[in-house]
Every structure is written in structure tokens, then in C-alpha cells.
Motif scaffolding. Sequence first.
Motif, PDB file in Angstrom:
ATOM      1  N   SER A  61      34.498  17.857  23.334  1.00  6.63           N
ATOM      2  CA  SER A  61      35.633  16.954  23.317  1.00  6.63           C
ATOM      3  C   SER A  61      36.011  16.679  21.868  1.00  6.63           C
ATOM      4  N   SER A  62      37.181  16.133  21.675  1.00  9.33           N
ATOM      5  CA  SER A  62      37.613  15.794  20.315  1.00  9.33           C
ATOM      6  C   SER A  62      38.470  14.544  20.352  1.00  9.33           C
ATOM      7  N   SER A  63      38.564  13.921  19.215  1.00  5.68           N
ATOM      8  CA  SER A  63      39.366  12.722  19.078  1.00  5.68           C
ATOM      9  C   SER A  63      39.923  12.679  17.659  1.00  5.68           C
ATOM     10  N   SER A  64      41.156  12.251  17.545  1.00 10.61           N
ATOM     11  CA  SER A  64      41.773  12.123  16.226  1.00 10.61           C
ATOM     12  C   SER A  64      41.791  10.654  15.823  1.00 10.61           C
ATOM     13  N   MET A  65      41.574  10.419  14.551  1.00  8.35           N
ATOM     14  CA  MET A  65      41.616   9.051  14.042  1.00  8.35           C
ATOM     15  C   MET A  65      42.206   9.046  12.646  1.00  8.35           C
ATOM     16  N   GLU A  66      42.822   7.932  12.315  1.00  7.87           N
ATOM     17  CA  GLU A  66      43.355   7.770  10.973  1.00  7.87           C
ATOM     18  C   GLU A  66      42.234   7.298  10.054  1.00  7.87           C
ATOM     19  N   VAL A  67      42.130   7.943   8.913  1.00  9.15           N
ATOM     20  CA  VAL A  67      41.116   7.592   7.928  1.00  9.15           C
ATOM     21  C   VAL A  67      41.836   7.101   6.672  1.00  9.15           C
ATOM     22  N   PHE A  68      41.427   5.942   6.206  1.00  8.60           N
ATOM     23  CA  PHE A  68      41.997   5.364   4.990  1.00  8.60           C
ATOM     24  C   PHE A  68      40.906   5.315   3.930  1.00  8.60           C
ATOM     25  N   SER A  69      41.251   5.681   2.725  1.00  9.58           N
ATOM     26  CA  SER A  69      40.298   5.557   1.620  1.00  9.58           C
ATOM     27  C   SER A  69      41.018   4.943   0.425  1.00  9.58           C
ATOM     28  N   ALA A  70      40.274   4.151  -0.311  1.00 10.28           N
ATOM     29  CA  ALA A  70      40.822   3.496  -1.501  1.00 10.28           C
ATOM     30  C   ALA A  70      39.859   3.712  -2.660  1.00 10.28           C
ATOM     31  N   ASN A  71      40.391   4.155  -3.757  1.00 16.00           N
ATOM     32  CA  ASN A  71      39.626   4.255  -4.994  1.00 16.00           C
ATOM     33  C   ASN A  71      40.084   3.124  -5.893  1.00 16.00           C
ATOM     34  N   ILE A  72      39.147   2.292  -6.313  1.00 15.58           N
ATOM     35  CA  ILE A  72      39.477   1.128  -7.120  1.00 15.58           C
ATOM     36  C   ILE A  72      38.747   1.230  -8.454  1.00 15.58           C
ATOM     37  N   LEU A  73      39.519   1.180  -9.515  1.00 14.42           N
ATOM     38  CA  LEU A  73      38.959   1.212 -10.864  1.00 14.42           C
ATOM     39  C   LEU A  73      39.402  -0.054 -11.575  1.00 14.42           C
ATOM     40  N   SER A  74      38.457  -0.780 -12.114  1.00 15.69           N
ATOM     41  CA  SER A  74      38.777  -1.975 -12.878  1.00 15.69           C
ATOM     42  C   SER A  74      37.836  -2.077 -14.067  1.00 15.69           C
ATOM     43  N   THR A  75      38.357  -2.525 -15.180  1.00 17.64           N
ATOM     44  CA  THR A  75      37.505  -2.745 -16.347  1.00 17.64           C
ATOM     45  C   THR A  75      36.900  -4.141 -16.329  1.00 17.64           C
ATOM     46  N   SER A  76      37.187  -4.900 -15.266  1.00 17.70           N
ATOM     47  CA  SER A  76      36.637  -6.245 -15.134  1.00 17.70           C
ATOM     48  C   SER A  76      35.479  -6.249 -14.143  1.00 17.70           C
ATOM     49  N   CYS A  77      34.274  -6.436 -14.648  1.00 20.44           N
ATOM     50  CA  CYS A  77      33.099  -6.511 -13.776  1.00 20.44           C
ATOM     51  C   CYS A  77      33.212  -7.707 -12.844  1.00 20.44           C
ATOM     52  N   PHE A  78      33.749  -8.807 -13.336  1.00 19.29           N
ATOM     53  CA  PHE A  78      33.906 -10.003 -12.512  1.00 19.29           C
ATOM     54  C   PHE A  78      34.788  -9.705 -11.302  1.00 19.29           C
TER      55      PHE A  78
END
Length: 104
Positions: A61-78
Motif C-alpha cells: 500500500s502507499s500513502s502520500s503526505m505533505e512534508v514541510f522542512s525549515a532551515n533556520i540560521l541565526s547568529t543569536s544564540c538567545f
Amino acid sequence: MGLLRREADFYQVQALIEAVQEKEEELSKAEQNATLNITLKQRVQTIRFTVREAPQIYSLSSSSMEVFSANILSTSCFFLKLLGSKLFYYCIGNLSSIRTLAGP
């Protein structure tokens, strides 16, 4: 930095107190001028798996799904630590927090 500042103050090491204050001011300015870059991707992914219908009968069987990915870059550690404390995911019915990899 706070712990080092308190130790320097306790032992009254004036050169270290001044150096820590300068470093804290430098870090504060860096936080004010922080960079944030976020890239988002969305795609459809098909997952294929077998389903056991009877003791020796399996079907594909198979199923399709939406996949979201986010790459976040920040110079603020806080910012990264704060963001990481607000993101969660579910895995096998358990809610877990996302841990961030932030520099010192």
C-alpha cells in the motif's frame, strides 16, 4: 559570563572585571545586530508499506503526505534557544521538545 563576572567581583580582580564587562557589551551589541535567515520547503512524499491482511497474505500500500522542512540560521544564540523551547513534535504518542544546536 555571569558566573565569571560574579567570581571576578568576589575576588576583586579588577582587570578581569573590566574584561568581562567589555565582552558582555560586545555580545550585547552582537545580539542587537543578529542575522536571521529562514528557508522553507514543501513537497509531497509517497510512503510505501506492507499491510498484513491475513496470516500469510500481505499487500503493498502507499500513502502520500505533505512534508514541510525549515532551515533556520541565526547568529543569536538567545533566539535559537528561545525558538527551540517553543517547538515540539509527536513521536509514538509522546510530546517531545526539539533541541537546538547553538554555540556558546
